[in-house]
Write an enzyme that holds these catalytic residues in place. Structure first.
Site, PDB file in Angstrom:
ATOM      1  N   GLU A   1     -67.700   5.008 -42.058  1.00  0.00           N
ATOM      2  CA  GLU A   1     -68.180   4.945 -40.677  1.00  0.00           C
ATOM      3  C   GLU A   1     -67.536   5.943 -39.733  1.00  0.00           C
ATOM      4  O   GLU A   1     -68.007   6.137 -38.611  1.00  0.00           O
ATOM      5  CB  GLU A   1     -68.062   3.525 -40.103  1.00  0.00           C
ATOM      6  CG  GLU A   1     -66.700   2.913 -40.164  1.00  0.00           C
ATOM      7  CD  GLU A   1     -66.581   1.933 -41.315  1.00  0.00           C
ATOM      8  OE1 GLU A   1     -66.038   0.837 -41.098  1.00  0.00           O
ATOM      9  OE2 GLU A   1     -67.007   2.264 -42.438  1.00  0.00           O
ATOM     10  N   ASN A   2     -66.452   6.600 -40.163  1.00  0.00           N
ATOM     11  CA  ASN A   2     -65.884   7.634 -39.298  1.00  0.00           C
ATOM     12  C   ASN A   2     -66.636   8.958 -39.406  1.00  0.00           C
ATOM     13  O   ASN A   2     -66.313   9.910 -38.718  1.00  0.00           O
ATOM     14  CB  ASN A   2     -64.397   7.843 -39.587  1.00  0.00           C
ATOM     15  CG  ASN A   2     -64.126   8.283 -41.008  1.00  0.00           C
ATOM     16  OD1 ASN A   2     -64.752   7.794 -41.944  1.00  0.00           O
ATOM     17  ND2 ASN A   2     -63.185   9.190 -41.194  1.00  0.00           N
TER      18      ASN A   2
END
Length: 218
Positions: free
Chosen positions: A50-51
């Site tokens: 998700e980064n």
């Protein structure tokens, strides 16, 4: 007959076996990140973080770490050919838009109807950290949970109803523990696999929620 619990690496390896070729998969922070080290080399699987990373690989060898190549858990990763970087807003759009085939999450509890609690125990001194777990729980097409079967105090983590704050409701599809693999179905919790030497009766004794023994069915 005695039984031996799976190690965390063995649980991760078992999860990796069930990920199909071509799948887009998010590995949650903590234990699930270990799955990336056991993806079969004959499968093309696109790991998402998700980064803002897509198509990353296992951790680098010691001394080959790159400070700009990390996952959401701040662990070093490698990149596969064709891998991409992007803004974390775009990454969350992938998660929320239903573009991930599978997410693998850790858990404090899973209820027999598939409710998931994995971000906060409710203790006054605990530091809540939901991260992207809620987005993943409702956005991924399938949710796999990997965890120890019981707590350090011997309490079941597979329960009738959650006692911890919920992450997502009726979202878990399959549970992998150090003792077994369980499918969450509309009929209930189906045990499809146990470690060698563990009887269904002993497993049920260690589990608060009611289990069904799918291993004996044709």
């Amino acid at each position: 007959m005695s039984y031996i619990k799976l190690s965390r690496e063995q649980i991760a390896q078992r999860v990796a076996q069930d990920i199909p070729n071509g799948a887009y998969v998010n590995l949650g922070i903590g234990l699930p990140t270990k799955v990336g080290s056991f993806i079969p080399k004959d499968k093309e699987i696109f790991l998402h973080s998700e980064n803002g990373i897509l198509a990353f690989g296992p951790p680098p060898e010691q001394g080959q770490e790159d400070d700009e190549l990390i996952n959401a858990g701040k662990e070093y990763v490698t990149m596969q050919i064709g891998g991409a970087f992007f803004h974390h807003g775009d990454s969350f759009a992938m998660m929320r838009g239903g573009h991930l085939d599978i997410c693998v999450l850790g858990a404090f509890q899973v209820a027999e109807n598939g409710d998931l609690a994995n971000w906060h125990t409710g203790e006054p001194d605990a530091i809540p950290a939901v991260g992207g777990a809620m987005d993943l729980a409702v956005g991924a097409k399938k949710v796999y949970v990997m965890m120890d079967h019981v707590t350090k105090n011997g309490e079941s983590k597979i329960v009738q109803e959650l006692s911890y704050p919920a992450t997502g409701l009726k979202c878990v599809d399959r549970i992998y523990t150090d003792l077994c693999v369980i499918d969450v179905t509309s009929e209930g919790l189906n045990v499809i696999e146990t470690v060698d030497g563990l009887s269904f009766e002993v497993l049920q004794h260690l589990t608060e929620a009611k289990l069904m023994n799918a291993m004996t069915r044709n």
